[in-house]
Every structure is written in structure tokens, then in C-alpha cells.
Write an enzyme that holds these catalytic residues in place. Structure first.
Site, short mmCIF file in Angstrom:
data_model
loop_
_atom_site.label_atom_id
_atom_site.label_comp_id
_atom_site.label_asym_id
_atom_site.label_seq_id
_atom_site.Cartn_x
_atom_site.Cartn_y
_atom_site.Cartn_z
N SER A 60 0.87 -1.19 0.00
CA SER A 60 0.00 0.00 0.00
C SER A 60 0.90 1.23 0.00
O SER A 60 2.00 1.19 0.57
CB SER A 60 -0.86 0.02 1.26
OG SER A 60 -1.46 1.29 1.43
N TYR B 226 -0.96 -1.26 10.42
CA TYR B 226 -1.17 -1.69 9.03
C TYR B 226 -0.03 -1.15 8.15
O TYR B 226 0.55 -1.89 7.34
CB TYR B 226 -2.53 -1.17 8.56
CG TYR B 226 -2.84 -1.35 7.10
CD1 TYR B 226 -3.26 -2.58 6.60
CD2 TYR B 226 -2.75 -0.28 6.21
CE1 TYR B 226 -3.58 -2.74 5.26
CE2 TYR B 226 -3.07 -0.43 4.86
CZ TYR B 226 -3.48 -1.65 4.40
OH TYR B 226 -3.79 -1.80 3.06
N LYS C 229 2.83 -2.98 5.84
CA LYS C 229 2.95 -2.75 4.40
C LYS C 229 4.36 -2.27 4.03
O LYS C 229 4.85 -2.56 2.93
CB LYS C 229 1.89 -1.75 3.94
CG LYS C 229 0.46 -2.30 4.06
CD LYS C 229 0.27 -3.53 3.19
CE LYS C 229 -1.16 -4.04 3.14
NZ LYS C 229 -1.35 -5.17 2.24
#
Ligand code: NAP
Length: 258
Positions: free
Chosen positions: A147, A160, A164
Site C-alpha cells: 500500500s 497496518y 505494508k
């Protein structure tokens, strides 16, 4: 006759989380370019539907349900693919979780651990299980769907984004070690794409408008916007491309906003 740089005839692709969203768009595009594709996610009925759609439109697909955080289910996914088609040429690690939204100071240990487990450790486990056969054949393409969040600080999606960013380092490590075996390992880093996963980030019209204003191409992504990069990286077109992070984001990271 000119060689088609994007032809995937004879290739076998496993795409985790391919019943919906970005993974589904990638799987359908690989199938359109001739690859045999394995549709997999936790929910068997959705996988069956997507595979049936591909088969009905002239492609080749099988559905094998798998929760990537369960080793026995990962083993079954890979074994069933090899039993059906004999090999895995293309591995796209797309399934990921994002169980927490809020301050970095408040995230429960369990949510932190789950994020690292699914988004980092499971990807490594898949690579450990599939890269050996790619080495033997001296050919393989591995992609991790990361991401653009892995490139920037976040006030609400910290864990998160850590996971990533780690995916970006995994591809650099594996590219460095296995380039000599003709294995290409790359990250695809989407910007905000209109899927269930990102719904909270775009369903409020005001938030979406701000996001769009900060996007040079003045729109959010659709799952299909991510299909082309997967075909490129899987095919002869991407034969000297490895260890990279491809931001497919309508220009957001370039503009430094959004
Ligand atoms: P999505 O539409 O919700 O699709 C997620 C897919 O993953 C579904 O097929 C889901 O099916 C499957 N899945 C979820 N947890 C799983 C698990 N534990 N094991 C196996 N499959 C699982 O989401 P998406 O937006 O396409 O997300 C795909 C990837 O893009 C993720 O890695 C995400 O981090 C990344 N990404 C998305 C955006 C965005 O804006 N959408 C931006 C940047 C990066 P089941 O529920 O049946 O398991």
C-alpha cells in the site's frame, strides 16, 4: 509474427484474496492473458462464483478456499494447485487485514499481532513454500500487494502501515537473493481503491472529495486499475524488473497530498 510480451499462456497463478476487489481484478486479467488461475479466499461460495465466471468466459480457473493465516489451509491451497496444474509460476500475495483504526498508543496487542501475522508472516510463509520450485525451473514472478500507506506516516493506520512497509523490504530481500534464479519479486502499492476493504476511507463524501482533490488524476481507484501492473510483472514484459515498489495511485504520492 510479433511476440506478445504480455502472453501468459501455460503459466499457473495463485492469487490470495481473489474473490473480491483488487485480487479478483488481477486474477481475471491474468486469465484473460492466458494464465490458469487459482481463486482463493476464506469464503468458498464467492471463490466458486469468480472461478465459474472466468471459466464461462473462456479462461481456466479453479477455486480453492484458504484462510492465509492457517498453515493447513495454505498447504492445501498449494498442494491442490500442484495436483491440478503441476506447478506455480506466479504468486500474488494480496490478502491482508486491517483490524484497527486509531491512535498508535491504543492498539491492542492482539490487533497488532494479527496485522503482523497476516500481512507479513503469512506472505513470508508462502514465499518459503513456493520459491524453491521456482528456483528449480529458473522462472517465477512473486508480487506482494502492499500500500502507499507503507511509504508514509499515518495517524490512524499505524500497524497496518508498518506491515505494508515490511512487505516492501521482503521483496527487496527476496529479489536480492533469488534474482540469480530468474525470480522477480515486486510490490504493488495501491492508493485508495473503491473496495469493501477501504470503504471507511471513502464512503463519507466530504472525506472522499478531499482525497480526490489531492489526487492528480482527480478520481479514486477502481480494482481494474491495478490489473495491468500484475499482468506486466507476471509476463515477459516484466522480465528484468525486480525488487521494486510500484505505486499505482493516480499520482497521490507524487503530489504529496491526499
Ligand atoms: P477486498 O475487496 O476486501 O478484498 C479482500 C480479499 O481478501 C477478499 O477476497 C477476501 O475474501 C480476502 N481475504 C481477507 N482476509 C483473508 C484471509 N485471512 N485469508 C484469505 N483471504 C482473505 O479488499 P482490497 O481492497 O481488494 O484489498 C486487497 C489488498 O489491497 C490488501 O492487501 C490491501 O491491504 C491492499 N490495499 C487496498 C487499498 C484500497 O484502498 N482498497 C489500498 C492499498 C492497499 P474473504 O473475505 O472471502 O476471505
Amino acid at each position: 509474427m510479433a511476440m506478445n510480451l504480455f502472453d501468459l499462456t501455460g503459466k499457473v497463478a495463485v492469487i490470495t484474496g481473489s474473490s473480491k476487489g483488487i485480487g479478483r481484478a488481477m486474477a481475471e486479467a491474468l486469465a484473460e492473458h492466458g494464465a490458469k488461475v487459482v481463486i482463493t479466499s476464506r469464503k468458498a461460495d464467492l471463490c466458486d462464483e469468480v472461478a465459474a465466471g472466468i471459466n464461462a468466459s473462456g479462461g481456466e480457473a479453479i477455486a480453492v478456499p484458504c484462510n492465509v493465516s492457517h498453515k493447513d489451509q495454505r498447504d492445501n491451497l498449494l498442494a491442490t494447485t500442484r495436483k491440478t496444474w503441476g506447478k506455480i509460476d506466479i504468486l500474488i500475495l494480496n490478502a491482508a487485514v486491517n483490524p484497527y483504526h486509531g491512535s498508535a498508543l491504543d492498539i491492542p496487542d492482539s490487533a497488532f499481532d494479527k496485522t503482523m501475522d497476516v500481512n507479513i508472516k503469512c506472505n513470508m510463509a508462502f514465499c518459503r513454500d513456493v520459491i524453491p520450485e521456482m528456483r528449480e525451473r529458473k522462472d517465477g514472478a512473486v508480487m506482494i500487494v502492499s500500500s502507499i500507506g507503507g511509504l508514509r506516516g499515518s495517524t490512524v493506520l499505524g500497524a497496518y502501515c508498518i506491515s505494508k512497509a515490511a512487505d516492501m523490504q521482503i521483496v527487496r530481500n527476496l529479489a536480492a537473493e533469488f534474482g540469480q534464479d530468474n525470480i522477480r519479486v515486486n510490490c504493488i502499492a495501491p492508493g485508495l481503491v473503491k473496495t469493501n476493504f477501504a470503504r471507511v476511507l471513502y464512503e463519507d463524501p466530504e472525506v472522499a472529495a478531499k482525497r480526490i482533490a489531492g489526487t492528480p488524476m482527480r478520481r479514486l481507484g477502481e480494482p481494474e486499475d491495478l490489473a495491468g501492473i500484475a499482468v506486466y510483472l507476471a509476463s515477459k514484459a516484466g522480465s528484468w524488473t525486480t525488487g521494486q515498489v510500484f505505486c499505482i495511485d493516480g499520482g497521490v504520492t507524487t503530489a504529496g497530498e491526499g
